[in-house]
Design an enzyme around this catalytic site. Structure first.
Site, PDB file in Angstrom:
ATOM      1  N   HIS A  77      38.977  53.513  27.146  1.00 53.71           N
ATOM      2  CA  HIS A  77      38.433  53.920  28.439  1.00 53.71           C
ATOM      3  C   HIS A  77      39.122  55.237  28.776  1.00 53.71           C
ATOM      4  CE1 HIS A  77      37.138  54.058  32.548  1.00 53.71           C
ATOM      5  NE2 HIS A  77      38.337  53.799  33.044  1.00 53.71           N
TER       6      HIS A  77
ATOM      7  N   ASP B   7      45.634  46.021  46.753  1.00 48.93           N
ATOM      8  CA  ASP B   7      44.630  46.094  47.808  1.00 48.93           C
ATOM      9  C   ASP B   7      44.278  47.535  48.138  1.00 48.93           C
ATOM     10  OD1 ASP B   7      42.889  44.930  49.682  1.00 48.93           O
ATOM     11  OD2 ASP B   7      44.321  45.266  51.304  1.00 48.93           O
TER      12      ASP B   7
ATOM     13  N   ALA C 144      41.756  51.002  47.038  1.00 51.55           N
ATOM     14  CA  ALA C 144      40.311  51.196  47.101  1.00 51.55           C
ATOM     15  C   ALA C 144      39.571  50.325  46.095  1.00 51.55           C
ATOM     16  CB  ALA C 144      39.982  52.676  46.863  1.00 51.55           C
TER      17      ALA C 144
ATOM     18  N   SER D 210      30.172  52.621  30.170  1.00 51.09           N
ATOM     19  CA  SER D 210      28.837  52.249  29.692  1.00 51.09           C
ATOM     20  C   SER D 210      27.817  52.312  30.824  1.00 51.09           C
ATOM     21  CB  SER D 210      28.866  50.847  29.079  1.00 51.09           C
ATOM     22  OG  SER D 210      29.727  50.817  27.948  1.00 51.09           O
TER      23      SER D 210
ATOM     24  N   THR E 169      56.358  44.006  36.729  1.00 51.14           N
ATOM     25  CA  THR E 169      56.817  43.344  37.960  1.00 51.14           C
ATOM     26  C   THR E 169      55.734  42.442  38.562  1.00 51.14           C
ATOM     27  OG1 THR E 169      56.090  45.109  39.472  1.00 51.14           O
ATOM     28  CG2 THR E 169      58.270  45.348  38.466  1.00 51.14           C
TER      29      THR E 169
ATOM     30  N   ARG F  89      44.763  57.768  39.492  1.00 50.68           N
ATOM     31  CA  ARG F  89      44.689  59.077  38.837  1.00 50.68           C
ATOM     32  C   ARG F  89      44.449  60.157  39.884  1.00 50.68           C
ATOM     33  NH1 ARG F  89      40.508  61.319  34.743  1.00 50.68           N
ATOM     34  NH2 ARG F  89      39.128  59.715  35.549  1.00 50.68           N
TER      35      ARG F  89
END
Length: 311
Positions: free
Chosen positions: A178, A13, A15, A152, A104, A85
């Site tokens: 990606h 939950d 962003a 894309s 997990t 990241r």
């Protein structure tokens, strides 16, 4: 006739997860129940309450915080959980941290009796989608990653700006990882149905620069606002909508390759058809020699990383 109830379980939950939930409720009327699972259950509960407040204006969806056991009768389990990241990090820097978190999550979902479709957006998404399939033991077509759908979209935005045309006229895909080894399939791209390379007066340097702009865009957003989430959340909602509405949509996603493009036993960003069964078909474009070389390089990098993953 009794309408089939559609249930979505969201794990994570943050962003991306909360943006996905908001986008999903505005994208389709097919979600009867949305269950949010997060380590911070108070936040998940608060987000559920906040999302409930839009249902009078959208659709009468049941929205609540829950547990992995709630996956037992879900149609789709969306995984956005993981360490995001940071500025200066690559997606691959996250691999061992998020691979451990992933195990997990996937195991208790499977243990619940879940028989739906996994959709993964946590990074590095190609690696984690491959691992989700391996950990779950699910048929490959029932595990999907967001792949290069976001990349894309970014390519389409940049091309539209450079050509000064509506973005709806651009149809161009990023393929491969990606991440840093991705590449733009310019030879297959079109503008209003016409081949891009017949419409655009770009040099090889221009094309290389556009490809680099796509790769750098996420990092630039993170440097300015700390995270990227609207784009990938919309891609996630679009994928889930295609599943729930059986829409046969073609998107560049993390799809399982079994010989296509010369790659096997790996999920990588390629165009594929999605419907209520999951991934129906991988679209295999006739890549140029240079594009084929880039695809092989991307696959080799992903396999190298996978071999070093510690669960």
């Amino acid at each position: 006739m009794i309408k089939h109830r559609h249930k979505v379980l969201l794990v994570g939950d943050g962003a991306v997860g909360s943006s996905f939930a908001y986008s999903l409720l505005q994208t389709t009327q097919e979600v009867d129940e949305l269950v949010i699972v997060d380590l911070n259950k108070e936040k998940a509960t608060g987000d559920a309450m906040d999302l409930q407040d839009i249902t009078p204006l959208e659709s009468p969806t049941i929205i609540r915080a829950g547990e992995y056991a709630d996956a037992s009768d879900a149609d789709v389990a969306v995984i956005t959980a993981g360490v995001p990241r940071k500025p200066g990090e690559t997606r691959l820097d996250l691999v061992n941290k998020n691979a451990k978190i992933l195990s997990t999550i996937v195991k208790p979902i499977v243990d619940s009796g879940f028989h739906g479709i996994f959709v993964v957006s946590s990074n590095p998404v190609d690696i984690l989608t491959t691992l989700t399939q391996r950990i779950s033991g699910f048929p490959k077509e029932r595990v999907i990653g967001t792949g290069t759908s976001l990349d894309s979209a970014r390519l389409n935005v940049i091309l539209a700006e450079k050509l000064d045309v509506p973005v709806s006229e651009i149809d161009a895909h990023i393929m491969g990882e990606h991440g840093d080894t991705s590449f733009a399939a310019f030879d297959e791209a079109t503008v209003n149905g016409q081949p891009l390379k017949e419409v655009a007066d770009f040099s090889a340097t221009n094309y290389a620069g556009i490809e680099e702009m796509v790769k750098e865009r996420g990092g630039k957003i993170i440097a300015r606002k700390g995270a990227t989430f609207y784009g990938v959340a919309k891609c996630l909602a679009y994928i889930v909508k295609a599943i729930l509405e059986n829409r046969n949509v073609t998107l560049p996603i993390s799809a399982p390759l079994n010989g296509e493009y010369g790659v096997s036993d790996l999920y990588l960003g390629v165009p594929a058809v999605i419907n209520t069964s999951g991934i129906v078909k991988v679209i295999e474009h006739d890549l140029s020699a240079e594009e084929s070389k880039k695809m092989a390089h991307s696959a080799a990098k992903m396999k190298e990383v996978l071999d070093g993953v510690e669960l």
